[in-house]
Write an enzyme that holds these catalytic residues in place. Structure first.
Site, mmCIF file in Angstrom:
data_model
loop_
_atom_site.group_PDB
_atom_site.id
_atom_site.type_symbol
_atom_site.label_atom_id
_atom_site.label_comp_id
_atom_site.label_asym_id
_atom_site.label_seq_id
_atom_site.Cartn_x
_atom_site.Cartn_y
_atom_site.Cartn_z
ATOM 1 N NE ARG A 34 5.252 -0.588 -1.809
ATOM 2 C CZ ARG A 34 6.174 -0.854 -2.728
ATOM 3 N NH1 ARG A 34 5.825 -0.955 -3.987
ATOM 4 N NH2 ARG A 34 7.429 -0.998 -2.402
ATOM 5 C CD GLU A 48 1.639 -11.958 -4.988
ATOM 6 O OE1 GLU A 48 2.311 -10.926 -4.833
ATOM 7 O OE2 GLU A 48 1.035 -12.216 -6.030
ATOM 8 C CG HIS A 87 2.678 -8.731 -1.956
ATOM 9 N ND1 HIS A 87 3.654 -8.433 -2.891
ATOM 10 C CD2 HIS A 87 3.355 -9.025 -0.812
ATOM 11 C CE1 HIS A 87 4.845 -8.534 -2.326
ATOM 12 N NE2 HIS A 87 4.688 -8.874 -1.062
ATOM 13 C CG HIS A 93 5.605 -9.949 -13.201
ATOM 14 N ND1 HIS A 93 5.448 -9.168 -12.080
ATOM 15 C CD2 HIS A 93 6.273 -9.199 -14.098
ATOM 16 C CE1 HIS A 93 6.032 -8.004 -12.291
ATOM 17 N NE2 HIS A 93 6.528 -7.993 -13.500
ATOM 18 N N GLY A 94 3.042 -9.564 -15.421
ATOM 19 C CA GLY A 94 3.079 -8.891 -16.721
ATOM 20 C C GLY A 94 2.137 -9.482 -17.761
ATOM 21 C CB THR A 135 6.836 -8.931 -7.156
ATOM 22 O OG1 THR A 135 5.861 -8.689 -6.153
ATOM 23 C CG2 THR A 135 7.789 -10.004 -6.699
ATOM 24 C CD GLU A 138 2.531 -16.570 -9.376
ATOM 25 O OE1 GLU A 138 1.982 -16.792 -8.274
ATOM 26 O OE2 GLU A 138 2.449 -15.478 -9.976
ATOM 27 N NE ARG A 141 5.603 -4.208 -1.461
ATOM 28 C CZ ARG A 141 6.306 -4.582 -2.534
ATOM 29 N NH1 ARG A 141 5.718 -5.111 -3.578
ATOM 30 N NH2 ARG A 141 7.601 -4.412 -2.568
ATOM 31 N NE ARG A 179 -6.844 12.535 -3.370
ATOM 32 C CZ ARG A 179 -7.964 13.206 -3.599
ATOM 33 N NH1 ARG A 179 -8.975 13.111 -2.788
ATOM 34 N NH2 ARG A 179 -8.066 13.955 -4.648
ATOM 35 C CG ASN A 225 -2.211 -9.040 -7.276
ATOM 36 O OD1 ASN A 225 -2.623 -8.042 -6.701
ATOM 37 N ND2 ASN A 225 -1.027 -9.557 -7.062
ATOM 38 C CG HIS A 240 -2.561 -2.775 -9.336
ATOM 39 N ND1 HIS A 240 -1.476 -1.943 -9.232
ATOM 40 C CD2 HIS A 240 -2.129 -3.893 -9.944
ATOM 41 C CE1 HIS A 240 -0.429 -2.528 -9.775
ATOM 42 N NE2 HIS A 240 -0.794 -3.719 -10.207
#
Ligand code: PXP
Length: 258
Positions: free
Chosen positions: A49, A70, A43, A191-192, A101, A151, A45, A18, A7, A10
């Protein structure tokens, strides 16, 4: 089995901090693929963002492995997905206030709204996946809704505070995984997940794909994305070998008991 979807959201988050043009998540996708990623996840969104429409377009044109988008049920986003035709669309919940998420999609509750969208995506040749918590009613609802894959949200496992809680969360994942198979679904997880907690889940040997973002990008800050992806791939492969060894012991033990 144990494929790795990286993913890259990030990377776009750092860029958007910036409102600059670097680091580019499209470059990140190429680097991740060079490190051995089996797929790239992003993703798009509703509030854009991190990943932008431009990123989505370029990812579609450049990703050589599997592209997993996603998304929510927002009509504008669904329209983009149908035009872009990524290999896979993973339906996720989305809240403006959340950092990332949180938890799975309540497919059981949203079934009526989800089913027509899933049908259109399936009809466009896109693999449909539902990001859900490892709960029986959610697995059954996902199959009934027409999803081809699920998932499983691994947050419960990843955030467990002690070993018994982690073992219980792992057991929940195993039950949901097996139910998913029984329903004819392909089962992914995410996730995580981190370099520290991936191996017990990966050693289950039943997940087709793991989608991992934060931990890989965090490590990439220090070692580079290609090396970070390579290391996660190594852990996933090693866990499969462990699973194979355990299976062999089970078979040998059963033979001895006869
Ligand atoms: N899978 C899904 C459906 C997600 O929404 C996310 C987070 O964006 C991930 C996997 C990756 O989670 P993490 O960044 O914690 O590895």
């Amino acid at each position: 089995m144990n494929k790795l979807g990286v993913n890259i959201d990030h990377v776009a988050t750092v860029r958007q901090a910036r409102r600059a043009d670097e680091p580019d998540p499209v470059w990140a996708a190429a680097e991740a693929e060079l490190g051995g990623a089996d797929g790239i996840t992003f993703h798009l969104r509703e509030d854009r963002r991190h990943i932008t429409d431009r990123d989505a377009e370029l990812l579609k044109r450049t990703v050589a492995t599997k592209l997993n988008m996603e998304m929510t049920l927002d009509p504008g986003i669904v329209k983009i997905a149908l035009r872009l035709k990524p290999d896979q669309c993973t339906l996720v919940p989305e809240h403006r206030q959340e950092l990332t998420t949180e938890g799975g999609l309540d497919v059981a509750r949203l079934r009526r709204r989800l089913a027509p969208v899933v049908k259109r995506l399936n009809g466009a040749g896109i693999i449909t996946s539902a990001f859900i918590e490892p709960a029986k009613e959610q697995v059954l609802a996902s199959a009934a809704c027409g999803f081809k894959a699920i998932e499983l949200w691994t947050g419960g496992y990843a955030h467990a505070q002690n070993e018994p809680a982690q073992a219980a969360a792992l057991e929940e994942l195993v039950i949901a995984l097996e139910l998913g198979w029984d329903c004819g679904l392909t089962v992914h997880a995410g996730h995580g997940l981190t370099y520290r907690n991936i191996e017990p889940v990966a050693a289950l040997g039943g997940f087709e794909e793991f989608n991992i973002g934060h931990s890989i990008v965090a490590r990439a800050v220090f070692v580079g994305l290609r090396a970070a992806v390579r290391e996660m791939k190594r852990l996933l492969d090693r866990a499969l070998q462990t699973a194979a060894v355990l299976d062999r012991f089970d078979v040998e033990e059963a033979a001895q008991k006869k």
